[in-house]
Design an enzyme around this catalytic site. Structure first.
Site, PDB file in Angstrom:
ATOM      1  N   ARG A  69      -5.741  24.512 112.100  1.00 28.13           N
ATOM      2  CA  ARG A  69      -5.744  24.410 110.636  1.00 28.13           C
ATOM      3  C   ARG A  69      -7.169  24.306 110.094  1.00 28.13           C
ATOM      4  O   ARG A  69      -7.487  24.890 109.059  1.00 28.13           O
ATOM      5  CB  ARG A  69      -4.916  23.189 110.218  1.00 28.13           C
ATOM      6  CG  ARG A  69      -5.037  22.801 108.782  1.00 28.13           C
ATOM      7  CD  ARG A  69      -4.078  21.702 108.428  1.00 28.13           C
ATOM      8  NE  ARG A  69      -2.735  22.220 108.239  1.00 28.13           N
ATOM      9  CZ  ARG A  69      -2.312  22.752 107.090  1.00 28.13           C
ATOM     10  NH1 ARG A  69      -3.100  22.831 106.052  1.00 28.13           N
ATOM     11  NH2 ARG A  69      -1.075  23.200 106.971  1.00 28.13           N
ATOM     12  N   ARG A  74       0.554  26.017 100.912  1.00 26.85           N
ATOM     13  CA  ARG A  74      -0.195  25.228 101.896  1.00 26.85           C
ATOM     14  C   ARG A  74      -1.100  24.226 101.186  1.00 26.85           C
ATOM     15  O   ARG A  74      -1.515  24.450 100.051  1.00 26.85           O
ATOM     16  CB  ARG A  74      -1.041  26.137 102.784  1.00 26.85           C
ATOM     17  CG  ARG A  74      -0.175  27.053 103.586  1.00 26.85           C
ATOM     18  CD  ARG A  74      -0.809  27.514 104.860  1.00 26.85           C
ATOM     19  NE  ARG A  74       0.087  28.447 105.500  1.00 26.85           N
ATOM     20  CZ  ARG A  74       1.015  28.111 106.393  1.00 26.85           C
ATOM     21  NH1 ARG A  74       1.140  26.871 106.790  1.00 26.85           N
ATOM     22  NH2 ARG A  74       1.820  29.023 106.908  1.00 26.85           N
ATOM     23  N   THR A 123       0.789  24.460  90.149  1.00 26.80           N
ATOM     24  CA  THR A 123       2.064  24.385  89.441  1.00 26.80           C
ATOM     25  C   THR A 123       3.149  24.001  90.437  1.00 26.80           C
ATOM     26  O   THR A 123       3.194  24.512  91.552  1.00 26.80           O
ATOM     27  CB  THR A 123       2.404  25.698  88.693  1.00 26.80           C
ATOM     28  OG1 THR A 123       3.677  25.529  88.048  1.00 26.80           O
ATOM     29  CG2 THR A 123       2.449  26.904  89.624  1.00 26.80           C
ATOM     30  N   HIS A 124       3.993  23.058  90.010  1.00 28.83           N
ATOM     31  CA  HIS A 124       4.992  22.480  90.920  1.00 28.83           C
ATOM     32  C   HIS A 124       6.357  22.472  90.222  1.00 28.83           C
ATOM     33  O   HIS A 124       6.450  22.070  89.060  1.00 28.83           O
ATOM     34  CB  HIS A 124       4.572  21.049  91.296  1.00 28.83           C
ATOM     35  CG  HIS A 124       5.519  20.408  92.253  1.00 28.83           C
ATOM     36  ND1 HIS A 124       5.528  20.701  93.597  1.00 28.83           N
ATOM     37  CD2 HIS A 124       6.525  19.516  92.054  1.00 28.83           C
ATOM     38  CE1 HIS A 124       6.483  20.015  94.197  1.00 28.83           C
ATOM     39  NE2 HIS A 124       7.104  19.272  93.285  1.00 28.83           N
ATOM     40  N   ASP A 146      -5.686  16.851  93.777  1.00 31.30           N
ATOM     41  CA  ASP A 146      -6.535  15.881  94.477  1.00 31.30           C
ATOM     42  C   ASP A 146      -6.194  15.944  95.968  1.00 31.30           C
ATOM     43  O   ASP A 146      -5.516  16.880  96.403  1.00 31.30           O
ATOM     44  CB  ASP A 146      -6.392  14.472  93.882  1.00 31.30           C
ATOM     45  CG  ASP A 146      -5.000  13.899  94.079  1.00 31.30           C
ATOM     46  OD1 ASP A 146      -4.197  14.502  94.820  1.00 31.30           O
ATOM     47  OD2 ASP A 146      -4.711  12.828  93.505  1.00 31.30           O
ATOM     48  N   ASP A 163       0.655  16.875  95.711  1.00 32.69           N
ATOM     49  CA  ASP A 163       1.243  16.879  94.367  1.00 32.69           C
ATOM     50  C   ASP A 163       1.047  15.545  93.640  1.00 32.69           C
ATOM     51  O   ASP A 163       1.930  15.095  92.906  1.00 32.69           O
ATOM     52  CB  ASP A 163       2.752  17.234  94.439  1.00 32.69           C
ATOM     53  CG  ASP A 163       2.986  18.580  95.114  1.00 32.69           C
ATOM     54  OD1 ASP A 163       2.171  19.490  94.930  1.00 32.69           O
ATOM     55  OD2 ASP A 163       3.991  18.714  95.825  1.00 32.69           O
TER      56      ASP A 163
END
Ligand code: GAR
Length: 187
Positions: free
Chosen positions: A62, A88, A105-106, A138, A142
């Protein structure tokens, strides 16, 4: 300062499309993805926008993927990074480098239902109202400061696809309005 908007997307890119179709289009410098098969890339190419892929499956670690993604982002010197269906987590170094310049956006009314299964989790919890949130990114998942939200009623008989579609219908307008506002602030 001239706004330079870079969008990241992993999937079909229907939310991204709303931004491509808006007046924010002229500020977009690139669209990137973690998947070379993301339809979002085709949408961007069709709109005449430069695209790039840093395919997660090409990297064994990663950390190496994160570094490659950061280098790709740095190349475009964005003033605003928009995660529009990007599935991701950005690594803390990238978040710190672009703090205050990354939005996500969530598909839920945060802080409820963070994570990758927001619609499923909302249905499982039995809430009658859910929605979408655009927030600053941040180092958490979320968790960053909320910029704007919109509510959507859950209907009897809703399943994950039907509810997600109605959330996305609202999410497209919400994201376009936030991105447009932030671009105007830059210029
Ligand atoms: C959107 O609902 C977005 O909020 C969500 O993916 C969808 C993308 O749809 N993002 C997340 O869940 C991030 N955790 P699209 O591929 O049709 O644009």
């Amino acid at each position: 300062m001239t706004a330079r908007v870079l969008l990241l997307a992993s999937g079909s890119g229907s939310v991204l499309q709303a931004v491509l179709d808006s007046k924010a289009r002229s500020a977009i410098v690139a669209v990137g993805s973690d998947r070379s098969d993301a339809f979002a890339l085709q949408r961007a190419q069709h709109a005449g926008i430069e695209v790039f892929t840093v395919d997660f499956s090409d990297y064994q670690e990663r950390a190496a993927w994160s570094e490659a993604l950061r280098a790709a982002i740095d190349h475009y010197q964005p003033t605003l990074i928009v995660l529009a269906g990007f599935m991701r987590i950005l690594d803390p170094t990238t978040v710190r480098a672009y703090r205050g310049r990354i939005i996500n956006t969530h598909p839920a009314l945060l802080p409820s239902f963070p994570g990758a299964h927001a619609i499923r989790d909302a249905l499982a919890a039995g809430v009658r109202v859910t929605g979408c949130t655009v927030h600053w990114v941040d180092e958490g998942v979320d968790t960053g400061p909320i910029i704007d939200q919109a509510a959507v009623r859950v209907q009897d008989g809703d399943d994950e696809p039907t509810l997600h579609e109605r959330v996305k219908a609202v999410e497209r307008d919400l994201l376009v309005s936030v991105v447009t506002r932030l671009i105007e602030k830059t210029e």
